[in-house]
Design an enzyme around this catalytic site. Structure first.
Site, PDB file in Angstrom:
ATOM      1  N   SER A 126      14.194 -49.260  -3.513  1.00 31.65           N
ATOM      2  CA  SER A 126      13.244 -50.182  -4.128  1.00 31.65           C
ATOM      3  C   SER A 126      13.538 -50.285  -5.615  1.00 31.65           C
ATOM      4  O   SER A 126      13.513 -49.276  -6.325  1.00 31.65           O
ATOM      5  CB  SER A 126      11.814 -49.676  -3.903  1.00 31.65           C
TER       6      SER A 126
ATOM      7  N   ASP B   7       8.227 -71.311   4.561  1.00 28.25           N
ATOM      8  CA  ASP B   7       8.169 -69.851   4.747  1.00 28.25           C
ATOM      9  C   ASP B   7       7.255 -69.503   5.928  1.00 28.25           C
ATOM     10  O   ASP B   7       7.682 -68.802   6.850  1.00 28.25           O
ATOM     11  CB  ASP B   7       7.726 -69.156   3.449  1.00 28.25           C
TER      12      ASP B   7
ATOM     13  N   LYS C 156      12.906 -62.061   8.291  1.00 31.79           N
ATOM     14  CA  LYS C 156      13.027 -63.510   8.324  1.00 31.79           C
ATOM     15  C   LYS C 156      12.636 -64.095   6.968  1.00 31.79           C
ATOM     16  O   LYS C 156      11.772 -63.528   6.316  1.00 31.79           O
ATOM     17  CB  LYS C 156      12.174 -64.083   9.448  1.00 31.79           C
TER      18      LYS C 156
END
Lengths: 311, 311
Positions: free
Chosen positions: B36, B169, B91
């Site tokens: 991260s 989206d 995705k």
């Protein structure tokens, strides 16, 4: 072996300027039928239909060349494959990528040949550039594709509408050369499209490209507003330091400042030579890469409105 | 058999809400590392990197789940495959189709698994709809996908930028259901995108779809301005007269007015069950169809500017 009996669907400018005379001069093909909504004819071709369905129903046609605008190509090509015909597709091969993927699948299922023609790939300078770039890595590549839309597309309203491709209609020729000669996959990183306030399709585009690694400088500029001399250039530099320049749409190749290929374009002769090979082998050739880059560019593009343009 | 050792790259909302707890509960996987940029941690995971390159260099990681924004997925996934890792992609799997095609090719060359996850496909209502539609023909299909962007994407500036997908989206979730359940290939015929004057990505879209034949009525409406109740519905009618309705993003299925499936979404449990199967088989699963429809929509779209929107 006897010649393949071919029909042309759509007798617009490109069919009349290129397909008809090139087929007439090619011993591998007999032009036996044409279909034209406007009832155009081709010299020496007795079977002329106004509805392409009638051409597809003709048992004496082995293959069809689809030269209509792209929006209807998928419908006609699907019906042609259903009718057992082989299919040659003018560029761009379909209105969308999903249509093109579908045609590839259908052709495989039907045991028929489908061939996406990207005419600019058939210049000898392009093939020579491809061979010289094989195994190399790109340091820089710049496409400059600037032409006068009024000169090349007189009266074609559909190119300005949504789905009409706009300046990507010529730009895709450049991209079909780039994807053919590049030794690495090419990606669109970002794009800027300029669209006249009275149109839906872009009149100019700037693309930032990449070959999948950091540090290269790859890009393209397409512009439809260039009067006077027309520019269809691709300049390339390899990591090893070689400089290649494709001029005049790929018919001339300069390497490190020396002309190594310079000959008139025989693009459509090359297309039909290749089509005959594919028909003999029973294999399809579907190259989706140029259309995919265009779709990618539209998907990631930043858009700006530009001044009204009267075609 | 011992569990697959997995690392997560990108610890944003979807990784924390779904990937971390679902992996923790799945005996087929051990979450051994996270990467991260903002130095976030996951409970019980000792190896936490700020640079994903360090995670990829860890020999004790078999596979990575890439949960970053889409713009950097291709770069990270390419490096992961080069490092011998299997790859699961959130995705949308990449920023462009060319990147996705490249990842599929690279995975095959590297002998590694790549898996494009479309989470909405893992609702049981979706699978039941797919089975009931198999072999049928569609008479009508209508997608209604209306949600409140401020509620689902608080503070995410990138979704409004060029390449940020905008209302596609969420819309791509609907398209991933449609391509999964439709018994025929789906195409975009035309599209209208509404983009706020202070954004580059659309806030609403209307798509005219087709299943390759004339006469059906297929379409989709995506809108990000819906406050109050949220709508994620797909209504279908077959030529045989059956009526299917997928509600709540696919977790409920009604057939001819009767509820046949209604259960909480276990999308990510299904994703990791499938990933374990793919890893055991050594096979990739790359489904490009939803992203291809989005790219097609952007390519053929008519665009309108709409009023300023403050996220």
């Amino acid at each position: 072996m006897s010649a393949y009996r071919i029909g042309i669907v759509g007798l617009g400018k490109i069919a009349q300027d290129q397909h008809v005379p090139v087929i007439a001069a090619d011993p591998d093909f007999d032009l036996v039928a044409v279909a034209s909504q406007r009832a155009m004819r081709a010299p020496g071709v007795s079977r002329a239909f106004t509805d392409w369905r009638d051409l597809l129903a003709d048992p004496d046609v082995d293959a069809v060349a689809i030269c209509t605008p792209p929006g209807v190509r998928h419908q006609i090509a699907s019906a042609a494959l259903d009718a057992g015909k082989h299919v040659l597709l003018e560029k761009p091969p379909a209105a969308t990528l999903s249509e093109l993927v579908d045609l590839e699948r259908r052709a495989a299922e039907a045991g028929r040949v489908v061939f996406t023609t990207w005419h600019s790939q058939y210049n000898r300078g392009v093939e020579e550039a491809r061979l010289r770039l094989a195994g190399q890595r790109l340091r820089a590549l710049q496409v400059t594709w600037k032409e006068d839309v009024r000169r090349w597309h007189p009266g074609q309203a559909w190119i300005w509408e949504a789905g009409g491709f706009g300046v990507f209609d010529p730009g895709i020729n450049a991209l079909s050369i780039v994807t053919r000669i590049a030794p690495e996959p090419i990606f669109v990183r970002s794009a800027t499209l300029e669209t006249p306030e009275n149109a839906q399709a872009p009149i100019a585009a700037t693309l930032e490209l990449a070959a999948g690694r950091a540090g290269e400088r790859l890009g393209a500029v397409f512009d439809w507003r260039q009067t006077g001399p027309q520019t269809w250039d691709i300049d390339i530099e390899t990591e090893a330091g070689a400089k290649l320049a494709l001029r005049h749409g790929g018919s001339r190749l300069e390497v490190d400042g020396t002309v190594v290929v310079d000959e008139p374009a025989h693009e459509y002769e090359g297309i039909y030579r290749r089509f005959a090979e594919l028909l003999r082998d029973g294999s399809s050739q579907v190259d989706a890469a140029p259309l995919r880059l265009v779709a990618d560019a539209f998907m990631v593009a930043r858009r700006t409105a530009t001044e009204r343009f009267d075609p």
